[in-house]
Design an enzyme around this catalytic site. Structure first.
Site, mmCIF file in Angstrom:
data_model
loop_
_atom_site.group_PDB
_atom_site.id
_atom_site.type_symbol
_atom_site.label_atom_id
_atom_site.label_comp_id
_atom_site.label_asym_id
_atom_site.label_seq_id
_atom_site.Cartn_x
_atom_site.Cartn_y
_atom_site.Cartn_z
ATOM 1 N N LYS A 27 2.622 -7.997 11.691
ATOM 2 C CA LYS A 27 1.944 -8.138 10.397
ATOM 3 C C LYS A 27 2.133 -9.543 9.826
ATOM 4 C CE LYS A 27 1.208 -5.701 6.130
ATOM 5 N NZ LYS A 27 0.952 -4.352 5.634
ATOM 6 N N ARG A 50 -1.286 5.017 12.311
ATOM 7 C CA ARG A 50 -0.255 4.547 13.249
ATOM 8 C C ARG A 50 -0.900 4.328 14.588
ATOM 9 N NH1 ARG A 50 5.145 7.863 11.841
ATOM 10 N NH2 ARG A 50 6.112 6.106 12.840
ATOM 11 N N ARG A 90 0.837 -1.208 0.000
ATOM 12 C CA ARG A 90 0.000 0.000 0.000
ATOM 13 C C ARG A 90 0.863 1.246 0.000
ATOM 14 N NH1 ARG A 90 -2.069 0.874 4.597
ATOM 15 N NH2 ARG A 90 -3.227 2.639 3.821
HETATM 16 C C1 BTN Z 1 0.291 -4.004 2.100
HETATM 17 O O1 BTN Z 1 1.017 -3.010 1.957
HETATM 18 O O2 BTN Z 1 0.020 -4.425 3.223
HETATM 19 C C2 BTN Z 1 -0.296 -4.724 0.909
HETATM 20 C C3 BTN Z 1 0.611 -5.811 0.421
HETATM 21 C C4 BTN Z 1 0.044 -6.589 -0.743
HETATM 22 C C5 BTN Z 1 1.049 -7.542 -1.335
HETATM 23 C C6 BTN Z 1 0.445 -8.428 -2.386
HETATM 24 S S1 BTN Z 1 1.520 -9.758 -2.850
HETATM 25 C C7 BTN Z 1 0.482 -10.157 -4.185
HETATM 26 C C8 BTN Z 1 0.032 -8.848 -4.791
HETATM 27 N N1 BTN Z 1 1.001 -8.371 -5.749
HETATM 28 C C9 BTN Z 1 1.589 -7.234 -5.354
HETATM 29 O O3 BTN Z 1 2.473 -6.637 -5.988
HETATM 30 N N2 BTN Z 1 1.094 -6.855 -4.169
HETATM 31 C C10 BTN Z 1 0.075 -7.755 -3.688
#
Ligand code: BTN
Length: 329
Positions: A187, A322, A122
């Site tokens: 996480k 946060r 994100r």
């Molecule tokens: C976050 O920041 O928490 C979201 C992470 C999401 C990661 C997943 S892995 C599969 C899909 N492809 C990506 O490039 N991102 C999502």
């Protein structure tokens, strides 16, 4: 084709393979084998080299397997997924589906990868994606008519992931607005929803899910927040194919309900899983910090924060949340 990935596939069984045997299988010389071993080591993959025995992985890998996955899925999930592609490496599974969406994608098209070289998190963050250890999964979904609560799609997906974790024997998983899946404050997984088309009327969504299943210890340094993987949370090994099948089962079920009824059927469950409800929080928004007490979410998935002047709502987007004294997530 990436040769070091060919080597990795042969070594996945965790047994010793001699340089000579590997060279014969890959159609290259022993020094080329050694070059690929070094390339793997540079990617953080630990390989034992023992003279007289050859090479083996420090730990065996369970690679994703379409046949195994399809057999492990519930029949309705199998029917809802017309295409399931597994890449050894791709920039990002979300990116892959978004690029294909231009030409039209069927609902339920799934893209999985053993590793991503530009995995997206994100708010422009990178998603660390080492080979063969975690789950990087994206699914395309077409909505003929986007529900009014479409902005809460990622929150509903979070509920699906918690249900999947529970079905895999992992209780105590919680959600942190908007899209973090956490276990004991760390996480465990993240969700990235990307939209192609209008948010009203027909539109397509790519729902990306990254789950820490068995993160290699060497990867720790690259991750800038407290994290945990399923193996540690469960206290035992876990099958990536099994995790993936259960995640797809729950994801598909959630998407089918969401497209008919929107977020309402998930709202109560989300509130129960909310890590932050009633807690003092700091919200970073457009370069400034907002302090207040989290009041949970509304029906559109907006975060409600009570300040001295009253309660305000904040939508997902360029905001981050946060927990007081916590790292951003
Ligand atoms: C976050 O920041 O928490 C979201 C992470 C999401 C990661 C997943 S892995 C599969 C899909 N492809 C990506 O490039 N991102 C999502």
């Amino acid at each position: 084709m990436v040769r070091s990935d060919d080597l990795l596939e042969i070594l996945a069984d965790g047994k010793f393979h001699s340089g000579e045997q590997l060279g014969a299988q890959m159609g290259i010389g022993r020094s080329a084998v050694w070059k690929h071993v070094r390339a793997l080591a540079q990617r953080g993959i630990e390989i034992h080299a023992v003279s007289g025995k050859g090479y083996r992985l420090a730990e065996p890998l369970e690679l994703l397997d379409e046949g195994r996955l399809r057999r492990a899925m519930a029949p309705p999930t199998r029917r809802a997924i017309p295409v399931l592609e597994i890449h050894r490496q791709t920039a990002s599974t979300n990116q892959w589906l978004l690029e294909k969406a231009v030409a039209g994608l069927e609902s339920g098209h799934v893209c999985l990868a053993e590793s991503q070289w530009a995995g997206r998190g994100r708010r422009g963050r990178a998603w660390h994606s080492p080979y063969g250890r975690n789950l990087y999964c994206s699914i395309a979904w077409r909505f003929m008519e986007a529900p009014a609560s479409f902005s809460a799609l990622g929150l509903a997906v979070g509920v699906g992931l918690v249900r999947a974790m529970r079905s895999l024997g992992l209780p105590g998983v919680q959600l942190k607005w908007p899209n973090d899946v956490r276990w004991q404050g760390r996480k465990l997984a993240g969700i990235l929803v990307e939209i192609s088309g209008e948010s009203h009327g027909p539109c397509g969504a790519v729902i990306g899910v990254g789950i820490n299943v068995h993160m290699p210890a060497a990867a720790s340094a690259a991750i800038d927040q407290p994290w945990v993987d399923m193996a540690a949370a469960l206290g035992s090994g876990v099958s990536r194919n099994e995790v993936c099948a259960r995640v797809l089962d729950h994801l598909v079920a959630v998407l089918q309900v969401f497209q008919r009824e929107g977020f309402a059927p998930f709202m109560e469950e989300w509130q129960v899983l909310d890590v932050l409800r009633g807690k003092a929080v700091v919200l970073e928004i457009a370069g400034r910090c907002v302090h207040g007490v989290s009041q949970g979410i509304d029906g559109q998935g907006a975060l409600l924060i009570r300040h001295e002047e009253g309660t305000k709502r904040y939508m997902a987007g360029d905001v981050s949340l946060r927990e007081a004294h916590d790292a951003p997530g």
